[in-house]
Design a protein around this motif. Structure first.
Motif, PDB file in Angstrom:
ATOM      1  N   MET A 247      -4.982  18.164  -8.018  1.00 36.99           N
ATOM      2  CA  MET A 247      -5.302  17.987  -6.606  1.00 36.99           C
ATOM      3  C   MET A 247      -3.699  17.331  -6.216  1.00 36.99           C
ATOM      4  O   MET A 247      -3.465  18.021  -4.983  1.00 36.99           O
ATOM      5  N   GLU A 248      -3.200  16.522  -6.919  1.00 31.70           N
ATOM      6  CA  GLU A 248      -2.100  16.104  -6.406  1.00 31.70           C
ATOM      7  C   GLU A 248      -1.085  17.046  -6.396  1.00 31.70           C
ATOM      8  O   GLU A 248      -0.105  17.011  -5.422  1.00 31.70           O
ATOM      9  N   GLN A 249      -0.661  18.079  -7.344  1.00 26.73           N
ATOM     10  CA  GLN A 249       0.023  19.077  -7.201  1.00 26.73           C
ATOM     11  C   GLN A 249       0.039  20.045  -6.337  1.00 26.73           C
ATOM     12  O   GLN A 249       1.015  20.315  -5.398  1.00 26.73           O
ATOM     13  N   THR A 250      -1.275  20.257  -5.684  1.00 25.73           N
ATOM     14  CA  THR A 250      -1.871  21.099  -4.641  1.00 25.73           C
ATOM     15  C   THR A 250      -1.269  20.362  -3.280  1.00 25.73           C
ATOM     16  O   THR A 250      -0.536  21.142  -2.324  1.00 25.73           O
TER      17      THR A 250
ATOM     18  N   PHE B 183      10.413  -0.140  -2.272  1.00 26.37           N
ATOM     19  CA  PHE B 183       9.222   0.610  -1.927  1.00 26.37           C
ATOM     20  C   PHE B 183       8.048   0.106  -2.815  1.00 26.37           C
ATOM     21  O   PHE B 183       6.799   0.239  -2.235  1.00 26.37           O
ATOM     22  N   ASP B 184       8.390  -0.503  -3.956  1.00 26.20           N
ATOM     23  CA  ASP B 184       7.006  -1.091  -4.617  1.00 26.20           C
ATOM     24  C   ASP B 184       6.441  -2.092  -4.076  1.00 26.20           C
ATOM     25  O   ASP B 184       5.152  -2.484  -4.366  1.00 26.20           O
ATOM     26  N   THR B 185       6.989  -2.845  -3.141  1.00 28.72           N
ATOM     27  CA  THR B 185       6.512  -3.976  -2.307  1.00 28.72           C
ATOM     28  C   THR B 185       6.068  -3.721  -0.955  1.00 28.72           C
ATOM     29  O   THR B 185       5.593  -4.624  -0.362  1.00 28.72           O
ATOM     30  N   VAL B 186       6.375  -2.553  -0.444  1.00 24.05           N
ATOM     31  CA  VAL B 186       5.857  -2.118   0.822  1.00 24.05           C
ATOM     32  C   VAL B 186       4.313  -2.039   0.844  1.00 24.05           C
ATOM     33  O   VAL B 186       3.699  -1.266  -0.075  1.00 24.05           O
ATOM     34  N   LEU B 187       3.494  -2.556   1.800  1.00 19.73           N
ATOM     35  CA  LEU B 187       2.411  -2.327   2.121  1.00 19.73           C
ATOM     36  C   LEU B 187       1.691  -1.061   2.060  1.00 19.73           C
ATOM     37  O   LEU B 187       2.495  -0.114   2.749  1.00 19.73           O
ATOM     38  N   GLN B 188       0.660  -0.693   1.538  1.00 25.88           N
ATOM     39  CA  GLN B 188       0.095   0.874   1.296  1.00 25.88           C
ATOM     40  C   GLN B 188      -0.021   1.389   2.944  1.00 25.88           C
ATOM     41  O   GLN B 188       0.167   2.270   3.045  1.00 25.88           O
ATOM     42  N   ASP B 189      -0.726   0.513   3.762  1.00 33.52           N
ATOM     43  CA  ASP B 189      -1.034   1.004   5.113  1.00 33.52           C
ATOM     44  C   ASP B 189       0.150   1.251   5.909  1.00 33.52           C
ATOM     45  O   ASP B 189       0.148   2.212   6.632  1.00 33.52           O
ATOM     46  N   PHE B 190       1.255   0.544   5.847  1.00 32.98           N
ATOM     47  CA  PHE B 190       2.491   0.868   6.458  1.00 32.98           C
ATOM     48  C   PHE B 190       2.972   2.454   5.970  1.00 32.98           C
ATOM     49  O   PHE B 190       3.513   2.989   6.727  1.00 32.98           O
ATOM     50  N   ARG B 191       2.919   2.156   4.663  1.00 34.84           N
ATOM     51  CA  ARG B 191       3.345   3.827   4.193  1.00 34.84           C
ATOM     52  C   ARG B 191       2.857   5.119   4.688  1.00 34.84           C
ATOM     53  O   ARG B 191       3.208   5.805   4.880  1.00 34.84           O
ATOM     54  N   VAL B 192       1.283   4.903   4.609  1.00 36.46           N
ATOM     55  CA  VAL B 192       0.761   5.772   5.019  1.00 36.46           C
ATOM     56  C   VAL B 192       0.556   6.264   6.377  1.00 36.46           C
ATOM     57  O   VAL B 192       0.654   7.328   6.976  1.00 36.46           O
TER      58      VAL B 192
ATOM     59  N   GLN C 149      -5.285  10.506   5.214  1.00 30.29           N
ATOM     60  CA  GLN C 149      -6.433  10.070   4.816  1.00 30.29           C
ATOM     61  C   GLN C 149      -6.819  10.223   3.281  1.00 30.29           C
ATOM     62  O   GLN C 149      -7.295   9.186   2.696  1.00 30.29           O
ATOM     63  N   TRP C 150      -6.527  11.322   2.865  1.00 26.98           N
ATOM     64  CA  TRP C 150      -6.576  11.620   1.324  1.00 26.98           C
ATOM     65  C   TRP C 150      -5.589  10.535   0.688  1.00 26.98           C
ATOM     66  O   TRP C 150      -6.293  10.074  -0.481  1.00 26.98           O
ATOM     67  N   ILE C 151      -4.436  10.354   1.025  1.00 24.38           N
ATOM     68  CA  ILE C 151      -3.550   9.467   0.416  1.00 24.38           C
ATOM     69  C   ILE C 151      -3.934   8.036   0.468  1.00 24.38           C
ATOM     70  O   ILE C 151      -3.870   7.297  -0.410  1.00 24.38           O
ATOM     71  N   ARG C 152      -4.469   7.530   1.574  1.00 26.53           N
ATOM     72  CA  ARG C 152      -5.022   6.101   1.872  1.00 26.53           C
ATOM     73  C   ARG C 152      -6.178   6.229   0.461  1.00 26.53           C
ATOM     74  O   ARG C 152      -6.307   5.127  -0.002  1.00 26.53           O
ATOM     75  N   LYS C 153      -7.123   7.084   0.558  1.00 28.12           N
ATOM     76  CA  LYS C 153      -8.265   6.684  -0.320  1.00 28.12           C
ATOM     77  C   LYS C 153      -7.878   6.626  -1.719  1.00 28.12           C
ATOM     78  O   LYS C 153      -8.231   6.146  -2.710  1.00 28.12           O
ATOM     79  N   TRP C 154      -6.659   7.742  -2.057  1.00 27.96           N
ATOM     80  CA  TRP C 154      -6.105   7.684  -3.360  1.00 27.96           C
ATOM     81  C   TRP C 154      -5.390   6.231  -3.846  1.00 27.96           C
ATOM     82  O   TRP C 154      -5.536   5.961  -4.911  1.00 27.96           O
ATOM     83  N   LEU C 155      -4.861   5.654  -2.724  1.00 22.32           N
ATOM     84  CA  LEU C 155      -4.198   4.367  -3.127  1.00 22.32           C
ATOM     85  C   LEU C 155      -5.221   3.098  -2.995  1.00 22.32           C
ATOM     86  O   LEU C 155      -5.104   2.181  -3.722  1.00 22.32           O
ATOM     87  N   ASP C 156      -6.279   3.348  -2.295  1.00 25.47           N
ATOM     88  CA  ASP C 156      -7.170   2.341  -2.011  1.00 25.47           C
ATOM     89  C   ASP C 156      -8.074   1.931  -3.410  1.00 25.47           C
ATOM     90  O   ASP C 156      -8.233   2.752  -4.168  1.00 25.47           O
TER      91      ASP C 156
ATOM     92  N   PRO D 112       0.683   4.074  -7.836  1.00 25.85           N
ATOM     93  CA  PRO D 112       0.400   4.272  -9.414  1.00 25.85           C
ATOM     94  C   PRO D 112       1.693   4.884  -9.932  1.00 25.85           C
ATOM     95  O   PRO D 112       2.435   5.581  -9.300  1.00 25.85           O
ATOM     96  N   GLN D 113       2.151   4.312 -11.287  1.00 22.07           N
ATOM     97  CA  GLN D 113       3.296   4.893 -12.003  1.00 22.07           C
ATOM     98  C   GLN D 113       3.199   6.314 -12.444  1.00 22.07           C
ATOM     99  O   GLN D 113       2.092   6.494 -13.084  1.00 22.07           O
ATOM    100  N   GLY D 114       4.124   7.011 -12.158  1.00 18.45           N
ATOM    101  CA  GLY D 114       4.135   8.511 -12.655  1.00 18.45           C
ATOM    102  C   GLY D 114       3.551   9.537 -12.125  1.00 18.45           C
ATOM    103  O   GLY D 114       3.073  10.576 -12.533  1.00 18.45           O
ATOM    104  N   PRO D 115       3.117   9.359 -10.839  1.00 19.03           N
ATOM    105  CA  PRO D 115       2.209  10.436 -10.141  1.00 19.03           C
ATOM    106  C   PRO D 115       3.265  11.267  -9.530  1.00 19.03           C
ATOM    107  O   PRO D 115       4.548  11.200  -9.354  1.00 19.03           O
ATOM    108  N   VAL D 116       3.138  12.621  -9.280  1.00 19.72           N
ATOM    109  CA  VAL D 116       3.734  13.785  -8.755  1.00 19.72           C
ATOM    110  C   VAL D 116       3.949  13.355  -7.385  1.00 19.72           C
ATOM    111  O   VAL D 116       5.156  13.863  -6.713  1.00 19.72           O
TER     112      VAL D 116
END
Length: 335
Positions: free
Chosen positions: A1-4, A64-73, A87-94, A117-121
């Motif tokens: 799914m991530e690769q697609t 990058f690791d300390t930035v809040l997820q909402d700001f990045r999305v 929306q998909w990435i927010r669910k993936w991180l949430d 998460p560490q190591g995702p594509v």
């Protein structure tokens, strides 16, 4: 799914030119070599004119690791991605949690509100999007390879020093860190010193390669050609040729230092010890490192001239304009 999802995101980023020319990581047609060449062709031109030049090396991954997820999305929406992608990435991180385990003691679970998460594509692509607008308003030369960022400016005048300080102030992620001065720095694995002399880099490359060769000598009992010959190009030679188009030896003594590693490697093979170095190379179907470097230089030059690296290192070669009908269109002006 991530690769697609990644493939779709990369197409969108390329079409909309979201990633600037200064970014060389996770970008088609670019590499460590294009990053180093494009950046240092500007630096060396400045130094050749006798101008005082400062390079500031920054590492932004922790930012990058300390930035809040909402700001990045939210940045995905601003770059024109369709509503489903953020929306998909927010669910993936949430909803992620983590805890620390030391020996048999465990901390309580805590909600993760920043980082990925560490190591995702998807990680590298999200990082590129996050720092893609970092170039905005920058006055000096900026170059990026993932989280390794270089800022360079001419500082022989007060205006030049002020410009580089303003650029640092714009990079708010740095906080109040004090940047120390250094006579040399590792840049994407290549040692750069304040005089742009590559002799130390040559010595380091030879040292690493010799160390690996020593491990092979101690750890592999066989001395047959079938065993040793595949190990040399796989484990030893890459240390001698990594980005060598940038730091290629300027002096004969440095070239000899590197060549000595290959001499030693060919002597390991049983039955060839009595032959000269040239005969050993011929017997093994190898070329000298000097000849391989020339071949690599020609390949890299051809790729630049044919536009494979787009704007990376633009101006590295200048075409010779000629009205002559004979010959080809790739004649170059001498630098």
């Amino acid at each position: 799914m991530e690769q697609t999802l990644l493939e779709t995101m990369l197409r969108h980023m390329e079409d909309k030119e979201i990633i600037g020319d200064s970014q060389h990581s996770f970008t088609r047609g670019k590499s460590c070599l294009t990053n180093l060449v494009a950046f240092y062709v500007w630096v060396t031109a400045s130094v050749d004119k006798g101008r005082a030049t400062d390079i500031i090396y920054l590492d932004l991954w922790k930012a990058f690791d300390t930035v809040l997820q909402d700001f990045r999305v939210s940045k995905l929406g601003r770059h024109g991605f369709d509503g489903w992608t953020p929306q998909w990435i927010r669910k993936w991180l949430d909803g992620r949690t983590q805890r620390v385990v030391v020996n048999s003691s465990m901390s309580k679970w805590r909600t993760v509100t920043s980082g990925i998460p560490q190591g995702p594509v998807l990680g590298p692509a999200l990082f590129n999007i996050f720092i893609g607008d970092m170039d905005s308003g920058i006055e000096c030369t900026l170059s990026k390879f993932a989280d390794d960022t270089k800022l360079c400016g001419v500082v022989e005048t007060l205006e030049g020093r002020d410009a580089i300080q303003r650029d640092l102030d714009r990079l708010e992620r740095l906080g109040e860190e004090w940047i120390e001065s250094s006579p040399e720095e590792k840049d994407l694995g290549v040692l750069i010193d304040e005089k742009l002399n590559m002799s130390r880099q040559c010595a380091l490359a030879a040292q690493k390669a010799n160390r690996v060769l020593g491990c092979i000598k101690r750890g592999v009992t066989s001395r047959s050609k079938e065993v040793i010959l595949p190990l040399y190009p796989a484990l030893v030679r890459p240390h001698l040729e990594y980005c060598v188009q940038l730091w290629g030896p300027q002096y004969r003594r440095d070239m000899e230092l590197l060549e000595r590693v290959q001499r030693r490697a060919t002597k390991l093979i049983r039955g060839l010890e009595h032959l000269s170095y040239e005969d050993r190379l011929r017997e093994l179907g190898l070329f000298s490192l000097e000849k391989r470097k020339l071949r690599g230089d020609l390949i890299a030059a051809f790729q630049y001239l044919k536009g494979a690296y787009r704007k990376a290192g633009e101006g590295l070669f200048i075409r010779e304009c000629s009205d002559r009908t004979r010959g080809n269109g790739f004649k170059l002006k001498e630098g």
